[in-house]
Enzyme design. Sequence first.
Site, PDB file in Angstrom:
ATOM      1  N   GLU A 127       0.825  -1.215   0.000  1.00  0.00           N
ATOM      2  CA  GLU A 127       0.000   0.000   0.000  1.00  0.00           C
ATOM      3  C   GLU A 127       0.861   1.269   0.000  1.00  0.00           C
ATOM      4  OE1 GLU A 127      -3.023  -0.365  -0.606  1.00  0.00           O
ATOM      5  OE2 GLU A 127      -3.699  -2.251   0.253  1.00  0.00           O
ATOM      6  N   HIS A 150      -2.653   1.715   8.610  1.00  0.00           N
ATOM      7  CA  HIS A 150      -3.731   0.922   8.020  1.00  0.00           C
ATOM      8  C   HIS A 150      -3.852  -0.407   8.756  1.00  0.00           C
ATOM      9  CE1 HIS A 150      -6.238  -1.279   5.264  1.00  0.00           C
ATOM     10  NE2 HIS A 150      -5.272  -2.116   4.944  1.00  0.00           N
ATOM     11  N   HIS A 152      -6.990  -3.781   9.997  1.00  0.00           N
ATOM     12  CA  HIS A 152      -8.233  -4.493   9.677  1.00  0.00           C
ATOM     13  C   HIS A 152      -9.056  -4.719  10.948  1.00  0.00           C
ATOM     14  CE1 HIS A 152      -5.934  -6.448   6.012  1.00  0.00           C
ATOM     15  NE2 HIS A 152      -6.131  -5.151   5.848  1.00  0.00           N
ATOM     16  N   GLU A 180     -16.682  10.911  23.376  1.00  0.00           N
ATOM     17  CA  GLU A 180     -15.285  11.202  23.062  1.00  0.00           C
ATOM     18  C   GLU A 180     -15.060  11.403  21.555  1.00  0.00           C
ATOM     19  OE1 GLU A 180     -12.928   7.843  24.045  1.00  0.00           O
ATOM     20  OE2 GLU A 180     -11.041   8.939  23.957  1.00  0.00           O
ATOM     21  N   HIS A 221     -12.904  -3.992   4.070  1.00  0.00           N
ATOM     22  CA  HIS A 221     -11.454  -4.214   4.104  1.00  0.00           C
ATOM     23  C   HIS A 221     -10.826  -3.737   5.426  1.00  0.00           C
ATOM     24  CE1 HIS A 221      -7.345  -4.004   1.868  1.00  0.00           C
ATOM     25  NE2 HIS A 221      -7.154  -3.949   3.164  1.00  0.00           N
TER      26      HIS A 221
HETATM   27  O1  2HA Z   1      -1.783  -7.117   3.485  1.00  0.00           O
HETATM   28  O2  2HA Z   1      -3.506  -4.852   4.538  1.00  0.00           O
HETATM   29  O3  2HA Z   1      -4.290  -3.761   2.276  1.00  0.00           O
HETATM   30  C1  2HA Z   1      -1.566  -5.766   3.699  1.00  0.00           C
HETATM   31  C2  2HA Z   1      -2.827  -5.067   3.584  1.00  0.00           C
HETATM   32  C3  2HA Z   1      -3.244  -4.642   2.234  1.00  0.00           C
HETATM   33 ZN    ZN Z   2      -5.440  -4.083   4.219  1.00  0.00          ZN
END
Ligand code: 2HA
Ligand code: ZN
Length: 293
Positions: A127, A150, A152, A180, A221
């Site tokens: 990314e 980033h 998940h 908050e 995602h």
């Molecule tokens: O695997 O999260 O978006 C890495 C990630 C791709």
């Molecule tokens: Zn990801």
Amino acid sequence: MKVLDAEFVKGFVRLCSDGFAQGWHERNGGNLSYRIKEDEIESVREELIGEDAPAPDGCQDYGVWKEIGTQVPFLAGEYFLVTGSGKYFRNVELDTAANVCIIKVDETGEKYKILWGLNKGGRPTSELPSHLMNLEVCKKRNPEIRVVYHCHPANIIALTYVLPLDGEVFTREIFEMATECPVVFPQGIGVVPWMVPGGRDIAVATSKIMAAQDFAVWAHHGAFACGTDFDITFGLMHTVEKAAEVLVKVRSMTDRKRQTIQPDEFRALNEPFGIHVDERFLYEKKSDIIGER
Ligand code: 2HA
Ligand code: ZN
């Protein structure tokens, strides 16, 4: 100084471990980037390959300019600490030099080269276009913003199946789950519809949000957060995910709320907390069904 002894590297590693402990990084999920300050890069220059140090055996890619896959001219000549593509967050603390790298962006803003790390081979995060484009738009609006994260997180992802993929509705529903929230991110969050990860298109869509907001949801995602340091960035992700968890619990009991925080109550936060909750999120609702305007 050795790279591994630098405070910015320790902060980066801690975020990786904390993110894994939260359950936000299954397998190689997620990635992290940090725009290194001038004095910080000077402090570790003795270890930068191709600048002052030789490349380790088997790492032919060191010092070779590679395409980023997008253009970030406003970041020309800057240095970044980033996680490696396919690397696992749970391993960053155990073997930092094998799982993360320091890169430099060239004078055109179109290429990067590795100067340290990934010492068992590898490339920067898949990314990288999203990270660098986000860091670029963030630097334009606030030069102090240096971290893009980033991951998940399950509750945020779950909501992308039941809430409309509309940043205003998403923000309002999340705001109502914890007082908050509007204090921590009064400018709200944006939502990117499902897109192919790893490329320029999703990077452009995310950076349009990050040009004005600190948080973007990637439907089905995960999520992106930015901030001025590791604590603030991790804390933002933690705050949004906690509110999302509350909303998942509420929505699991009922599709409508008996009571909630009202628009005028949000407005009452502005003065005491020195914030301005964007009026876009304070629309009058015609329905008590969760996710309807
Ligand atoms: O695997 O999260 O978006 C890495 C990630 C791709
Ligand atoms: Zn990801």
